[in-house]
Design an enzyme around this catalytic site. Structure first.
Site, PDB file in Angstrom:
ATOM      1  N   GLU A  46     -38.659   1.346 -15.652  1.00  0.00           N
ATOM      2  CA  GLU A  46     -39.809   1.052 -14.804  1.00  0.00           C
ATOM      3  C   GLU A  46     -39.867   1.985 -13.597  1.00  0.00           C
ATOM      4  OE1 GLU A  46     -38.181  -3.026 -16.195  1.00  0.00           O
ATOM      5  OE2 GLU A  46     -37.483  -0.968 -15.938  1.00  0.00           O
ATOM      6  N   GLU A 304     -17.288  -0.663 -41.508  1.00  0.00           N
ATOM      7  CA  GLU A 304     -17.330   0.168 -42.712  1.00  0.00           C
ATOM      8  C   GLU A 304     -15.968   0.058 -43.372  1.00  0.00           C
ATOM      9  OE1 GLU A 304     -19.359   3.981 -42.578  1.00  0.00           O
ATOM     10  OE2 GLU A 304     -19.713   3.708 -40.435  1.00  0.00           O
TER      11      GLU A 304
END
Length: 374
Positions: A46, A304
């Site tokens: 922002e 994994e």
């Protein structure tokens, strides 16, 4: 909001442990400012957008992918910056997942007389910050179990059919490139020592995309059998972390001398469902492992691994999401299964997402909503 989401995508890999956020400022139908968050830049999305817009921000509409913060941390509250800039309307994709902040930023804007609209492309915005939501609510990383799978549910050919370290690819180049993009989006990848002994993988992020901190490569190795000549150890630069339950002193010193971090955990605290171990050995507590990774401010971990660790992680309810790349091949009953043992069917938090990468099909399912307080 779609433009803001695309900006937030640029935060991936460089915002963690903060959330990925994008912001677009529009006035009279024209784009006047944009920004995304990068941790090292300090300024939130922002503020970056407001700085670009300058005085033109007065009366503008801000499209923001995550509720503006209303508390001071390393920077001042973004709600105050928006109010002082004089924006007239704020459109937010999703609220802040932090229970201590949730909704307070929106309330601050409304009290200042700013029109607030929420929920625009909320699902897409939340998926960008699943890791931040899981970590801020539970102190744990968001865990995605990823595997390449044959049509008959196997993740590798029968053991011993290929030399150690020889690449065995089930999926095509498109899928493998996507896996590296997935690694880029996480803070750590995790596997078991048996995968290292069998496949000798690197487990690195080779996407070529910018990242703020190195991808941490985590190995569960109860007896500390990790070979000193493995690719993982030979490329270690303080980016390999091994969890064990019994660390022989000389072995540990040898690994640490090569840039590997070794941490010993107590196995007694782990229940059968929470423990992962090599056959006949005292196991590493997955609960302790993920708690430790959370303490390191790791928001996302990609698992994994092999059949045993996959099953233990699912049985212990440590997995938030499962991602399977199905390849159009059959490996037969001698191939390595996705799971060592049958498990109870895990719940599916939302309908699976199906994508195609070349001749492969990726199926993704959430097993837990990281944005839920339950």
């Amino acid at each position: 909001m779609q433009d803001a989401l695309e900006l937030a995508q640029r935060s991936i890999g460089i915002a963690s442990p903060n959330p990925a956020v994008g912001c677009v400022l529009v006035k009279d139908g024209a784009l006047i400012g944009k920004g995304f968050h990068a941790y090292d830049w300090l300024d939130h999305a922002e503020v970056s957008a407001l700085n670009e817009a300058g005085r033109a921000a007065r009366g503008a509409t801000a499209y923001i992918t995550l509720e503006p913060c209303c508390t001071a941390g390393r920077t001042g509250p973004c709600t105050r910056a928006l109010i002082e800039a004089g924006v007239s309307k704020v459109v937010v994709a999703t609220s802040d997942p932090n229970p201590a902040v949730n909704g307070k930023g929106l309330d601050a804007l409304r009290r200042a007389g700013i029109e607030v609209i929420t929920g625009v492309l909320q699902r897409e915005a939340r998926h960008l910050n699943d890791g931040f939501a899981r970590h801020i609510r539970a102190g744990l990383p968001f865990v995605n179990l990823k595997a390449a799978v044959s049509l008959d549910g196997r993740i590798a050919p029968a053991p011993g059919t290929a030399p150690r370290g020889a690449p065995v690819y089930l999926t095509g180049e498109e899928s493998r490139a996507e896996v590296h993009r997935m690694r880029h989006a996480v803070d750590a990848v995790m596997t078991g020592v048996n995968t290292i002994l069998q496949d000798d993988p690197l487990l690195t992020d080779r996407s070529g995309l910018e990242r703020r901190r190195p991808l941490l490569r985590v190995v569960l190795d109860s007896a500390l059998r990790l070979p000193l000549d493995s690719k993982l150890v030979r490329t270690a630069r303080e980016d390999v972390l091994v969890f064990c339950t019994a660390a022989p002193t000389e072995r540990q010193r040898g690994l640490e001398a090569m840039g590997v971090r070794v941490e010993r955990l107590e196995p007694e605290e782990a229940t059968a469902a929470q423990r992962w171990s090599e056959p006949g050995k005292r196991g590493v507590s997955l609960q302790q492992v993920f708690r430790k990774l959370g303490e390191l401010s790791l928001l996302n971990v990609m698992l994994e691994a092999g059949a045993q660790l996959n099953g233990a992680a699912l049985t212990g309810q440590h997995v938030d999401k499962i991602t399977l790349f199905y390849a159009p091949v059959f490996l037969g009953s001698a191939g390595v299964p996705l799971l060592q043992e049958p498990i109870a069917t895990p719940p599916i938090a939302e309908p699976p997402q199906v994508d195609r990468f070349g001749s492969d099909v990726r199926v993704q399912s959430y097993l837990r909503d990281p944005w839920s307080l339950d």
